[in-house]
Write a protein that holds these residues in place. Structure first.
Motif, short mmCIF file in Angstrom:
data_model
loop_
_atom_site.label_atom_id
_atom_site.label_comp_id
_atom_site.label_asym_id
_atom_site.label_seq_id
_atom_site.Cartn_x
_atom_site.Cartn_y
_atom_site.Cartn_z
N ASP A 130 0.82 -1.21 0.00
CA ASP A 130 0.00 0.00 0.00
C ASP A 130 0.86 1.27 0.00
N THR A 160 15.85 4.76 4.26
CA THR A 160 15.92 5.36 5.60
C THR A 160 16.21 4.31 6.66
N PHE A 208 17.74 1.60 6.36
CA PHE A 208 19.12 1.14 6.27
C PHE A 208 20.10 2.29 6.48
N ARG A 222 24.50 9.26 14.54
CA ARG A 222 23.66 8.08 14.72
C ARG A 222 22.30 8.46 15.29
N ARG A 265 20.23 9.84 12.64
CA ARG A 265 19.76 8.77 11.78
C ARG A 265 18.59 8.04 12.46
N ALA A 297 15.56 10.00 12.08
CA ALA A 297 15.04 9.92 10.71
C ALA A 297 14.28 8.62 10.51
N ILE A 298 14.86 7.53 11.03
CA ILE A 298 14.19 6.24 10.89
C ILE A 298 12.85 6.26 11.60
N ALA A 305 10.43 8.21 9.66
CA ALA A 305 10.02 7.46 8.47
C ALA A 305 8.97 6.42 8.84
N PHE A 306 9.18 5.78 10.00
CA PHE A 306 8.24 4.76 10.46
C PHE A 306 6.87 5.36 10.74
N LYS A 363 5.21 6.22 7.55
CA LYS A 363 4.77 5.00 6.87
C LYS A 363 3.51 4.43 7.53
N LYS A 396 0.52 6.31 6.69
CA LYS A 396 0.08 6.04 5.31
C LYS A 396 -0.71 4.74 5.25
N HIS A 397 -0.21 3.72 5.97
CA HIS A 397 -0.94 2.44 6.01
C HIS A 397 -2.37 2.67 6.47
N THR A 449 7.79 -8.46 5.17
CA THR A 449 8.57 -7.24 5.33
C THR A 449 9.35 -7.26 6.65
N LEU A 487 13.16 -6.06 7.59
CA LEU A 487 13.47 -5.12 8.68
C LEU A 487 14.44 -5.75 9.67
N SER A 524 18.15 -5.69 8.83
CA SER A 524 18.62 -4.34 8.55
C SER A 524 19.47 -3.93 9.73
N PRO A 525 20.29 -2.88 9.55
CA PRO A 525 21.15 -2.48 10.66
C PRO A 525 20.35 -1.92 11.83
N MET A 526 19.07 -1.74 11.63
CA MET A 526 18.23 -1.17 12.66
C MET A 526 18.14 -2.13 13.84
N ASN A 527 18.23 -1.58 15.04
CA ASN A 527 18.02 -2.39 16.23
C ASN A 527 16.58 -2.93 16.20
#
Lengths: 315, 247, 374
Positions: free
Chosen positions: A92, A104, A106, C5, C8, C11-12, C15-16, C19, C22-23, C210, C214, C217-220
């Protein structure tokens, strides 16, 4: 130098009752495009999940870029790209939104790493406002590849990226993988399509959680040169052709292969001309029998014959 | 007029402004193996759903086993079998229970159900596995059982939607052996596939591009028309011209 | 490097949130649930399912009319809850009146009502209990009015047995009940949305594959979970604001509640529900299971054990004990104390501490059970 090292890895599901991987060992060389080829349920996904630190092996060890998949999982996650088997994007969100989001996550931006994906993304650009869920299978896979590439991974793991994708999109996808390999990225890709072996530097044929052959395609074909005949004929249709060929007393096995039938004879068989004569007798007037070099599917079928069928017949 | 097993005349299906299937014409004879090829999003699934009586056409006509797809879809359903890549078997039932269940659904009598079940178990060499749960069987077996179940009522036409996705070369061919046998007994087989070597096994194939049939004929006719040596070459040549990229 | 960091991370995080919004916005169904549910529930409970009973017709059996009986009849008739439908002669006639639907309540005065001494004055209420709920409410209202009337008379006027005067009327002197539901509705909505939306949205990522990306990914991984919880925290808070706006704007909830305290308590409870959602999402693999568990495993106990629908005091001991581990009970206690009784923090320290403790435990469980792998 090996980028991926797998040593005696075993894994079973449902409290150890359903084995997925059985004592698997192999290396993937640095900068190689490596194919894991085998049917569904062979263990490809399990292996890729162990290498991407998503699953723990029951036994054995594995290293990616000199990092242990168990101890150093966090470091590995920083430097690999992974595209799971299922369509793993947000359906979506639009094409552009998906890419931006994964960039973002990554820790980078699309602008900073656009050069990495530009030659793939250029095909998606006309549809960048379209929701990912409305893309065709081939386009979805290209987008997923972009998302897996956007952070400039050292190693790329792709789980069946071409399954359910039409032949044209598959060709394009493999062209892209070739270009990425040329750029120095080590790529491990799994696929159920045997013909894709030709696009890999080396392939491992996987069945029932084991590697049954591992080599470059030419070397593999050369080392498994079972005498194989191609039988063609315009009459009778495949059903009668196959029935008659299988009824031939010296037939080990015979299967349809595109426009022809591939026939493997028992060791004591008289040879191709005798088959032709036998088939003519059975009313297949236009039949032609030719010795051919076996292809990858022939090799797989030969290797997956039950042991009893491999025993040469006595006499 | 010859009695076609499947016939489409100017068959069209639109979804809003999008024309998924655009005035296609085809005839499939009884007992023929017909390969229905096309890139992702070319409209194969939509056409197949119309033939199976699951979707109404916007215009044009489709007849299957002599019945009109628009007005007699219930009659069509008694005359066809359908198997998709996602099996229609129940994983938590045994092989035998699945066969019995589907035979019952297709309206076979008690005695028929019994004899059919025994026959399928025998024919597929499943004697040892007949009382195992379907979930515990290898993929290749499931596919063959699915096919046997889809044809348990001896339909005139069987529709197979990518039946061999993801199986090994050997199992794929064993599956096609079943198709060859069914066709030899007079069943019409309408099959989609992404394996181009399988297209060569078909008596005739059609290749859909952007909702229309871009080529139709025997494999040999297609090579001649497109100056190619395999169906794959023809497919690639035609599919490259596609402009549509939606599913 | 450290600030880099951090930037960053921010920003993450952002972004979440974008997102997730939007869902929600693109999925009409979840948007409808998220924003529509509070409005629908408030409307349902506030108006349609209101306990409020207006102009209920009643008849009187008064064989010896006197000043007191006439005054009480008049008092009932004057109130906006009842209207006088006439006199009948005996109980058989009451039944006929009820059958014909001409009245729902009958007031039977004992003989010589006025002259009787305390303890001898007799009065019986007979209600048409074909609708047991309404009958209960009607008798409650009548009892309250009679009690008030009695207090103005010399001596006590005992009411007949079987009439229970509910304590909540103490804090709801006008017997107006539409806003009484607000704390309960709020408890239900937050429990449902907080736990369900969070668990479903996380499980959806598992289901669609997904989550695999995730995780690799380098994300904790913890960050993944927290980033997913925060947007729903914001959305739940929006729901609280909607509920409050409806309460004060439409349902005429009297002012006087400590709003900052209420909002802070709501925030605490939202965290509780999110933690529950996280626990659920760690345990299940499909959206359907997540939804099912949220509905049956959380909403049902919330309904039964919060004291909102069924008074906990009336429950058998085992159920009373169970009710103590249900977080909704404590939040309902807090919300009704703050909103309806207008009490301050001092009055809700105990449930707040208990709720906070539960939240902490739930968070620990969810963190502990969170899988860094598949």
């Amino acid at each position: 130098m090996a980028t991926v090292v797998v040593e005696h890895v075993s894994k079973a599901y449902q409290r150890g009752t359903v084995p997925a991987l059985r004592d698997m060992s192999f290396d993937v060389r640095s900068g190689e495009l490596f194919g894991l080829i085998g049917p569904d349920g062979a263990g490809k996904t399990t292996l890729l999940r162990i290498l991407t630190t998503l699953l723990l092996a029951d036994q054995g060890s594995a290293r990616v870029a000199d990092l242990d998949v168990v101890k150093d999982y966090h470091a590995i996650r920083r430097l690999v790209g992974y595209m799971p088997g299922r369509f793993s994007l947000y359906q979506d969100l639009s094409v552009a939104e998906n890419l931006a989001f994964f960039a973002t996550v990554f820790g980078t931006t699309v602008a900073a790493n656009y050069h990495l994906v530009s030659d793939i993304y250029v095909q998606l650009e006309p549809f960048k406002q379209r929701l990912a869920g409305n893309l065709s299978g081939g386009m979805k896979q290209k987008l997923a590849l972009c998302c897996a590439l956007i952070h400039e991974p050292k190693v790329l793991f792709l789980d069946e990226p071409t399954t359910g994708v039409d032949p044209v999109s598959r060709k394009e996808f493999w062209d892209m993988l070739g270009r990425l390999r040329d750029r120095g990225i080590t790529i491990v890709v799994s696929t159920p399509y045997m013909d894709e072996a030709a696009r890999c530097d080396r392939v491992a044929l996987v069945q029932h959680g084991q590697i049954i052959a591992l080599d470059s395609l030419p070397a593999m074909l050369a080392s498994h040169a079972t005498e194989t005949f191609a039988v063609r004929g315009a009459t009778g249709g495949p059903f009668h052709m196959l029935r008659d060929l299988r009824a031939y007393p010296f037939t080990k096995y015979c299967f349809a292969f595109g426009q022809e039938h591939h026939l493997v004879l028992l060791p004591n068989a008289p040879g191709g001309a005798a088959v032709e004569a036998y088939m003519r007798e059975r009313g297949h007037a236009t039949v032609s029998v030719q010795r051919i070099a076996p292809n990858i599917e022939d090799v797989f079928i030969e290797l997956s014959q039950p042991p009893s069928a491999k025993e040469p017949a006595h006499g | 007029m010859a009695e076609w097993a499947i016939e489409a005349v100017n068959l069209t299906r639109r979804f809003g402004a999008f024309t998924a299937v655009n005035a296609i014409n085809l005839q499939v004879a009884q007992g023929e193996i017909f390969g229905f090829l096309g890139a992702n999003g070319a409209g194969k699934t939509t056409a197949m759903r119309i033939f199976c009586g699951l979707l109404e056409p916007t215009s044009g006509q489709a007849t299957v086993a002599g019945f009109d797809a628009m007005t007699q879809s219930e009659k069509i359903k008694q005359q066809i079998g359908y198997m998709s890549q996602k099996f229609s078997l129940y994983g938590k039932l045994t092989v035998r229970q699945n066969i019995r269940f589907f035979a019952g659904i297709y309206g076979l009598s008690r005695a028929q159900v019994k004899s059919k079940t025994a026959e399928i178990v025998e024919r597929l060499g499943l004697a040892d596995a007949a009382d195992k749960l379907v979930d515990d069987l290898p993929l290749g077996w499931k596919q063959r059982i699915s096919f046997a179940v889809a044809t348990v009522h001896q339909p005139k036409v069987v529709f197979l939607d990518e039946p061999t996705g993801g199986v090994d070369p050997m199992v794929r061919r064993q599956f096609w052996d079943m198709i060859f046998e069914a066709a030899a007994q007079g069943m019409t087989v309408f099959v989609t596939t992404h394996y181009m070597d399988e297209a060569e096994y078909c008596d005739r194939v059609s290749i859909m591009v952007d909702g229309s049939i871009a080529a139709i004929g025997t494999p040999a006719e297609l090579y001649a028309q497109h100056n190619a040596s395999s169906v794959e070459e023809v497919f690639v040549a035609l599919a490259r011209k596609a402009t549509r990229h939606g599913d | 490097m450290a600030t880099d960091r951090k930037l960053r991370g921010a920003a993450i995080f952002w972004a979440f949130i974008v997102k997730e919004f939007k869902h929600v916005v693109r999925d009409r169904k979840s948007l409808a649930i998220l924003l529509g549910l509070p409005v629908v529930m408030m409307t349902l409970f506030g108006f349609a399912l209101s306990n409020e009973v207006k102009d209920t017709r009643f008849v009187v059996v008064d064989l010896t009319p006197d000043a007191a009986t006439l005054a009480l009849t008049d008092r009932l008739d004057q109130s906006k809850y009842f209207s006088f439908a006439g006199q009948v002669r005996n109980e058989a006639e009451i039944e006929q009146v009820f059958r014909r639907g001409e009245a729902r309540l009958a007031v039977l005065f004992g003989a010589q009502f006025d002259r009787g001494n305390a303890g001898q004055r007799q009065l019986r209420l007979v209600a048409d209990a074909s609708d047991a709920n309404t009958a209960n409410i009607v008798t409650n209202y009548a009892t309250a009015i009679i009690a008030q009337f009695q207090s103005e008379l010399p001596g006590a006027l005992p009411t007949s047995a079987g009439i229970v005067v509910e304590t909540r009327m103490l804090y709801n002197p006008q017997l107006k009940s539409s806003y009484m539901f607000v704390p309960g509705v709020m408890t239900l909505i937050l429990m449902l949305l907080g736990a369900m939306m969070t668990s479903v949205s996380i499980v959806r990522e598992k289901e669609r594959g997904t989550m695999e990306v995730l995780l690799v990914s380098p994300m904790n991984p913890l960050m993944v979970i927290i980033s997913k919880a925060v947007p729903y925290m914001v959305l739940c808070f929006v729901d609280v604001l909607i509920i409050l706006a409806l309460s004060y704007g439409v349902l005429d909830m009297p002012g006087g509640a400590n709003i900052p305290l209420l909002l802070a308590e709501c925030l605490l409870f939202i965290v509780t529900t999110l933690a529950l959602g996280l626990v659920i999402s760690n345990k299940v693999e499909t959206q359907q299971t997540a939804m099912f568990i949220s509905l049956v495993g959380l909403l049902m106990p919330a309904l039964v054990f919060s004291g909102f629908m069924f008074p906990i005091e009336n429950m058998p001991l085992p159920l009373k004990v169970i009710s103590n581990v249900v977080p909704t009970k404590w939040f309902y206690m807090i919300a009704s104390n703050v909103m309806i009784k207008g009490l301050g923090f001092a009055a809700v320290i105990k449930p707040t501490v208990i709720l906070a403790g539960m939240t902490l435990v739930l968070l620990l469980i969810s963190l502990k059970s969170f899988k860094q792998r598949l």
